[in-house]
Design a protein around this motif. Structure first.
Motif, PDB file in Angstrom:
ATOM      1  N   LEU A 150      -3.838  -3.936   2.121  1.00 35.97           N
ATOM      2  CA  LEU A 150      -2.716  -4.573   2.813  1.00 35.97           C
ATOM      3  C   LEU A 150      -2.932  -4.602   4.318  1.00 35.97           C
ATOM      4  O   LEU A 150      -2.625  -5.598   4.980  1.00 35.97           O
ATOM      5  CB  LEU A 150      -1.411  -3.843   2.474  1.00 35.97           C
ATOM      6  CG  LEU A 150      -0.920  -3.994   1.031  1.00 35.97           C
ATOM      7  CD1 LEU A 150       0.343  -3.167   0.819  1.00 35.97           C
ATOM      8  CD2 LEU A 150      -0.647  -5.453   0.703  1.00 35.97           C
ATOM      9  N   SER A 167      -3.576  -8.130   6.434  1.00 33.71           N
ATOM     10  CA  SER A 167      -2.392  -8.533   7.189  1.00 33.71           C
ATOM     11  C   SER A 167      -2.731  -9.493   8.323  1.00 33.71           C
ATOM     12  O   SER A 167      -2.010 -10.476   8.558  1.00 33.71           O
ATOM     13  CB  SER A 167      -1.682  -7.300   7.745  1.00 33.71           C
ATOM     14  OG  SER A 167      -2.542  -6.572   8.615  1.00 33.71           O
ATOM     15  N   SER A 225      -1.516 -13.320   8.445  1.00 33.24           N
ATOM     16  CA  SER A 225      -0.580 -13.667   9.513  1.00 33.24           C
ATOM     17  C   SER A 225      -1.052 -14.907  10.263  1.00 33.24           C
ATOM     18  O   SER A 225      -0.256 -15.803  10.573  1.00 33.24           O
ATOM     19  CB  SER A 225      -0.416 -12.493  10.483  1.00 33.24           C
ATOM     20  OG  SER A 225       0.098 -11.360   9.814  1.00 33.24           O
TER      21      SER A 225
END
Length: 308
Positions: A187, A191, A195
């Motif tokens: 994760l 990320s 993003s």
């Protein structure tokens, strides 16, 4: 002797990987051919080449892990082959996410229209920065792979030394390993590219909305070339969005609902994981004019051979 339904899903999985490998191999072959003929590639084609190589490699090594784990779950977990395959898979998986992100960002920068100085600077500089961005993605993926390998090796050794004689089963250890270490690591490492991807698709949607509003106010048709370019780019980015969503869901399910190799859902779940990876290269081929033209010629040629 495997149940007929399991054999059917296994054959379907092999067919899916074979089609995905053909599509990614076609992208790699065409981009390499253009590179050799012209001596250079455009920024988007450079990313396509890297993305095709990473995905082709994934679909070659991924089934090795899946079939070995299915046939010999405990023995394969203890073997050196698993460490090597996982090392390769983690590196290619991270690199694929980064390459996909840069492709979506490049589409956004190329097509979206904003007057902000930062956006204009990116529109001017980003294409020339693509080789450095790809090199940086490879280096980041290498570092991430070391974290995965270090955690896998140390936690596995800890399991062998202290837990083998205890009450923790092989399945419980796999679930704890995924939940306590690998899922948070995945994760965190995912990320940033996720993003960037979400920002690019939101910017493109906002640019399309503003462009349509301007065309309506100026009494022009909405389906002008710029709006069509926005729409085509959004369709491609939506396919990327499906890929990201599928990957994220797979992380959650693998960490919370561990599916063992003897489960009836093992092969349907592997098909689900590889479905988007195998379909998306066909979307990339159909969205590229040169790739689409050659692909159609090959289909017509294959149809001609079949008729004769």
């Amino acid at each position: 002797m495997q149940p007929p339904l399991t054999v059917f899903f296994m054959l379907l999985f092999v067919l899916l990987c074979f089609l995905g490998s053909l599509a990614n191999g076609f992208i790699v072959l065409m981009m390499s051919r253009e590179w050799l003929r012209q001596g250079r590639l455009s920024p988007s084609n450079t990313i396509l080449l890297c993305l095709g190589v990473s995905r082709f490699s994934q679909q070659c090594f991924g089934p090795v892990y899946i079939f070995n784990y299915f046939l010999h779950p405990v023995e394969f977990t203890k073997s050196l082959t698993r460490q090597i395959v996982c090392l390769h898979w983690d590196f290619m998986n991270s690199a694929t996410f980064w390459f996909s992100t840069w492709l979506s960002v490049l589409f956004c920068i190329k097509i979206a229209n904003f007057s902000h100085p930062t956006f204009l600077w990116l529109k001017w500089r980003l294409p020339s920065l693509v080789p450095w961005l790809l090199l940086g993605s490879v280096l980041i993926s290498f570092v991430i792979t070391l974290f995965f390998f270090w955690g896998n090796h140390n936690l596995y050794q800890d399991f062998l030394i202290r837990q083998v004689s205890g009450n923790m089963s092989h399945r419980e250890w796999n679930r704890r390993l995924e939940t306590d270490y690998f899922m948070p690591l995945k994760l965190v490492t995912m990320s940033l590219p996720c993003s960037l991807f979400l920002v690019s698709i939101l910017l493109l949607m906002n640019s399309l909305r503003r462009h349509i509003r301007r065309m309506q106010h100026s009494a022009h048709k909405v389906r002008d070339p710029s709006a069509q370019a926005h729409t085509r780019a959004l369709k491609m980015l939506i396919s990327f969005l499906i890929l990201y969503a599928m990957s994220f869901v797979s992380l959650v399910i693998d960490a919370t609902v561990f599916i063992p190799s003897d489960s009836l859902w093992y092969w349907p779940w592997q098909i689900t994981l590889y479905l988007c990876m195998s379909i998306h290269p066909f979307i990339l081929i159909l969205s590229n004019l040169k790739l689409r033209g050659v692909f159609r010629k090959l289909l017509l040629l294959a149809r001609g051979f079949r008729v004769t």
